[in-house]
Design a protein around this motif. Structure first.
Motif, PDB file in Angstrom:
ATOM      1  N   LEU A  89      -6.258   0.916   6.082  1.00 33.69           N
ATOM      2  CA  LEU A  89      -4.817   1.146   6.483  1.00 33.69           C
ATOM      3  C   LEU A  89      -4.335   2.101   5.232  1.00 33.69           C
ATOM      4  O   LEU A  89      -3.755   3.357   5.510  1.00 33.69           O
ATOM      5  N   GLN A  90      -4.871   1.903   3.915  1.00 34.54           N
ATOM      6  CA  GLN A  90      -4.440   2.732   2.778  1.00 34.54           C
ATOM      7  C   GLN A  90      -5.081   4.073   2.940  1.00 34.54           C
ATOM      8  O   GLN A  90      -4.437   5.183   2.546  1.00 34.54           O
ATOM      9  N   ALA A  91      -6.549   4.101   3.621  1.00 32.17           N
ATOM     10  CA  ALA A  91      -7.066   5.339   3.652  1.00 32.17           C
ATOM     11  C   ALA A  91      -6.158   6.339   4.462  1.00 32.17           C
ATOM     12  O   ALA A  91      -6.042   7.666   4.473  1.00 32.17           O
ATOM     13  N   ALA A 148      -0.490  11.428   4.561  1.00 33.86           N
ATOM     14  CA  ALA A 148       0.587  11.838   3.681  1.00 33.86           C
ATOM     15  C   ALA A 148       0.141  13.139   3.029  1.00 33.86           C
ATOM     16  O   ALA A 148       0.837  14.136   2.843  1.00 33.86           O
ATOM     17  N   VAL A 149      -1.229  13.378   2.724  1.00 33.74           N
ATOM     18  CA  VAL A 149      -1.632  14.437   1.918  1.00 33.74           C
ATOM     19  C   VAL A 149      -1.675  15.632   2.976  1.00 33.74           C
ATOM     20  O   VAL A 149      -1.327  16.707   2.415  1.00 33.74           O
ATOM     21  N   LEU A 180       0.695  -1.255   0.097  1.00 29.49           N
ATOM     22  CA  LEU A 180       0.003  -0.051   0.043  1.00 29.49           C
ATOM     23  C   LEU A 180       0.725   1.399  -0.036  1.00 29.49           C
ATOM     24  O   LEU A 180       0.287   2.305  -0.296  1.00 29.49           O
ATOM     25  N   GLN A 181       2.060   1.147   0.432  1.00 28.06           N
ATOM     26  CA  GLN A 181       2.661   2.511   0.488  1.00 28.06           C
ATOM     27  C   GLN A 181       2.914   3.432  -0.503  1.00 28.06           C
ATOM     28  O   GLN A 181       2.981   4.522  -0.332  1.00 28.06           O
ATOM     29  N   GLY A 182       2.803   2.977  -1.834  1.00 30.57           N
ATOM     30  CA  GLY A 182       3.011   3.816  -2.979  1.00 30.57           C
ATOM     31  C   GLY A 182       1.881   4.909  -2.924  1.00 30.57           C
ATOM     32  O   GLY A 182       1.900   5.871  -3.664  1.00 30.57           O
ATOM     33  N   LYS A 183       0.724   4.591  -2.308  1.00 29.31           N
ATOM     34  CA  LYS A 183      -0.386   5.538  -2.411  1.00 29.31           C
ATOM     35  C   LYS A 183      -0.056   6.757  -1.801  1.00 29.31           C
ATOM     36  O   LYS A 183      -0.593   7.899  -2.102  1.00 29.31           O
ATOM     37  N   MET A 184       0.936   6.683  -0.899  1.00 24.78           N
ATOM     38  CA  MET A 184       1.212   8.010  -0.109  1.00 24.78           C
ATOM     39  C   MET A 184       1.995   8.903  -1.333  1.00 24.78           C
ATOM     40  O   MET A 184       1.589  10.172  -0.942  1.00 24.78           O
ATOM     41  N   PHE A 185       2.606   8.611  -1.934  1.00 25.01           N
ATOM     42  CA  PHE A 185       3.294   9.175  -2.816  1.00 25.01           C
ATOM     43  C   PHE A 185       2.174   9.801  -4.041  1.00 25.01           C
ATOM     44  O   PHE A 185       2.220  10.942  -4.308  1.00 25.01           O
TER      45      PHE A 185
END
Length: 238
Positions: free
Chosen positions: A199-201, A207-208, A60-65
């Motif tokens: 967790l992704q949300a 991050a946003v 999931l970590q890529g969603k932060m970027f």
């Protein structure tokens, strides 16, 4: 690493409220200038019990970027602890590929929690250069809450909120995480075991916030599924 096919698991009302509480608390935090690069420490418990969650976080970590591109640049430092007093802090990373490469090198090893060490490290980073947030994902706590709150208070003085995302319902961890969040000016949320969507949300939202502040967080909520749209509704006083 294990395959994770349930990336879109349903979110329960109780956890929707938890995420909404996190967004509402973020409203009270200092706004971050969108023109600056947000600096975010992404920390995980890498003791033996965390292997499944580590695999999910890698996925999931890529969603932060991805989610922060419209609001500004994001720099992430991966931190984790494991084994006998092992604590690691990566260089500052500027892409999902770099972060994933770091995470894929890690194996989980049994050991005690080292949240105090994480908070002290975050404080040292904040003294060198502004740090927008610390995100921690874990499920347990085996340290003095008083000591942890001391470090959390010092982070508060440097404008660094701590967001603690708890998997499971360990009562000791819940009490400690809530106190750390309160003292640092951050937030504590619980997500369901195995729920990648929750967790992704949470990771995307903080991050946003790190690169664009509350205004960006509200904008982010507009394009999201119902669970995030509920956050916008609550922020609007609905």
């Amino acid at each position: 690493m294990a395959d994770h096919k349930d990336d879109h698991l349903p979110v329960t009302p109780s956890n929707s409220k938890a995420i909404a509480d996190f967004i509402r608390q973020a409203e009270q935090l200092p706004a971050t200038c969108a023109a600056d690069k947000g600096r975010l420490i992404f920390a995980l418990d890498a003791t033996a019990s965390r292997e499944a969650t580590w695999d999910r976080a890698c996925h999931l970590q890529g969603k932060m970027f991805v989610e922060t591109h419209a609001f500004g640049q994001l720099a992430v430092q991966l931190c984790y602890y494991r084994g006998f007093s092992q604590f690691h802090a990566s260089p500052w990373l500027h892409s999902t590929e770099a972060l994933l490469a770091e995470m894929n090198q890690v194996s989980c090893i049994g050991g005690y929690t080292q949240i105090s060490r994480l908070l002290q490290h975050g404080l040292a980073e904040a003294k060198q250069q502004p740090l927008q947030a610390i995100v921690f994902v874990g499920d347990s706590l085996e340290e003095s809450i008083d000591e942890l709150c001391n470090w959390a208070g010092q982070l508060k003085l440097h404008g660094v909120p701590v967001f603690l995302f708890q998997e499971g319902h360990d009562e000791v961890a819940t009490q400690g995480y809530q106190q750390i969040a309160k003292v640092s000016g951050g937030a504590h949320c619980q997500f369901n075991e195995g729920s990648a969507a929750e967790l992704q949300a949470l990771l995307s939202a903080v991050a946003v916030y790190s690169v664009g502040g509350l205004k960006a967080l509200r904008h982010f909520a507009k394009g999201q599924p119902d669970v995030v749209l509920q956050l916008e509704h609550q922020l609007s006083g609905g």
